[in-house]
Design a protein around this motif. Structure first.
Motif, PDB file in Angstrom:
ATOM      1  N   LEU A 171       7.369   1.180  59.167  1.00 14.39           N
ATOM      2  CA  LEU A 171       6.532   2.277  58.666  1.00 14.39           C
ATOM      3  C   LEU A 171       6.335   2.163  57.163  1.00 14.39           C
ATOM      4  O   LEU A 171       5.232   2.372  56.639  1.00 14.39           O
TER       5      LEU A 171
ATOM      6  N   LYS B 197       6.988  11.584  54.221  1.00 13.81           N
ATOM      7  CA  LYS B 197       6.458  11.990  55.527  1.00 13.81           C
ATOM      8  C   LYS B 197       6.831  11.005  56.636  1.00 13.81           C
ATOM      9  O   LYS B 197       6.803  11.363  57.814  1.00 13.81           O
ATOM     10  N   LEU B 198       7.221   9.783  56.269  1.00 18.15           N
ATOM     11  CA  LEU B 198       7.618   8.801  57.272  1.00 18.15           C
ATOM     12  C   LEU B 198       8.884   9.229  58.000  1.00 18.15           C
ATOM     13  O   LEU B 198       9.123   8.808  59.143  1.00 18.15           O
TER      14      LEU B 198
ATOM     15  N   GLN C   6       7.907  10.923  61.115  1.00 20.81           N
ATOM     16  CA  GLN C   6       7.372   9.994  62.108  1.00 20.81           C
ATOM     17  C   GLN C   6       8.498   9.234  62.809  1.00 20.81           C
ATOM     18  O   GLN C   6       8.444   8.976  64.006  1.00 20.81           O
TER      19      GLN C   6
END
Length: 330
Positions: free
Chosen positions: A178, A208-209, A212
């Motif tokens: 990512l 924000k990863l 995820q």
């Protein structure tokens, strides 16, 4: 009819709104950066622009404003207020109130004058006020001064986790592909040397990863758990310092890290500590523009007790329409 001015001055933009006593918005205005720490003259110009636009749209003069409330980023310490008092005082309102933008975020998120707020956007901050009007702020000054988290710190945690995994100090992590994709590198080795050679720092957007990766990645979940635990400590400290342990109040959660859809990786760790410190505390996600809180504080300072209809009107007019991916409160 009396009118109230509420201003939310952040690091990237300033929003001013004029509301009547029913909560109806009569005028709005926008300006640029309202944080004096990023340039006092620039902040003053931005705030004035937003205020004049809101008044002009409402067709009102300063004499019609019963109280003007300014919630400003960077209004943290007495050194800040020595700059802000003359700046705001020169704007000519017969009555005004200046506070940190953290304060108006709390007031926007609750229908009480007392409560606690936790901010987790680009950085973190905590604030509370009890029923007696006593206030305390904890945090907001960065890692060196005791904070942990927000987009800036979380991005560093992502970057170093990828590096440690590549070196063999940690397990393989799904944060690696990512991060490489986000930064457009073909390998961790290339990323490692480019960042060192060019003096680059992990961009805050890497934070924000974590959300995820969290469903399948232990390392990501542990970082988010630490964020929740740290924010829970802030809330607990505020509650204890203000002797709010037996009170019923809202703990308002604001900032993109806390208002995203994947809150289950952070919020439960906050909630467990809040309930241990104050069993009657309630967590609430901020769903109004903080400028609404500035309006409510202007009403509070004018001796007006907003009724249910006022809150509902503000909800209609100033609800946060959507959550963006920016890692900042502004």
């Amino acid at each position: 009819m009396n009118y109230y001015l509420g201003v939310d001055g952040g690091g990237s933009k300033t929003l001013a709104v004029v509301a009547d006593g029913t909560g109806r918005i009569a005028g709005k205005g926008m300006g640029g950066c309202g944080n004096h720490q990023l340039g006092a003259s620039r902040a003053e110009a931005s705030i004035r622009q937003a205020v004049e636009e809101a008044l002009g749209q409402a067709g009102l003069g300063r004499e019609h404003i019963a109280c003007a409330s300014f919630g400003l980023a960077g209004a943290d310490r007495e050194a800040d207020f020595r700059i802000l008092r003359p700046m705001i005082g020169a704007m000519g309102f017969k009555k005004h109130h200046i506070a940190c933008d953290t304060v108006i975020a709390m007031r926007a998120g609750t229908r009480q004058r007392d409560g606690v707020v936790l901010i987790c956007g680009s950085g973190t901050n905590g604030y509370g006020v009890n029923a007696a009007g006593e206030e305390v702020q904890i945090g907001g000054f960065g890692y060196e001064f005791g904070d942990f988290g927000g987009g800036a710190d979380l991005a560093v945690e992502v970057f170093r986790t990828v590096v440690r995994s590549w070196e063999g100090r940690e397990k393989p992590t799904s944060l690696t592909p990512l991060t490489l994709d986000a930064l457009r590198f073909s390998s961790v080795e290339e990323m490692f040397h480019r960042f060192l050679d060019e003096g680059r720092r992990a961009p805050h957007t890497l934070a924000k990863l974590l959300f995820q990766a969290a469903p399948v990645d232990e390392a990501a979940r542990k970082i988010l758990e630490r964020q929740g635990m740290e924010l829970g400590k802030v809330a607990s400290a505020v509650i204890q310092k203000l002797n709010m342990g037996n009170d019923a109040f809202d703990v308002v959660l604001a900032g993109s890290v806390l208002t995203r859809g994947e809150r289950e990786y952070v919020v439960p760790y906050i909630e467990s500590q809040v309930l241990a410190a104050a069993p009657n505390g309630r967590l609430r996600i901020l769903d109004l523009e903080p400028a609404a809180g500035a309006v409510l504080i202007a009403m509070d300072d004018s001796g007006v007790v907003p009724g249910t209809a006022v809150y509902e009107q503000l909800q209609q007019e100033l609800a946060v329409k959507e959550r963006n991916m920016e890692w900042a409160l502004d």
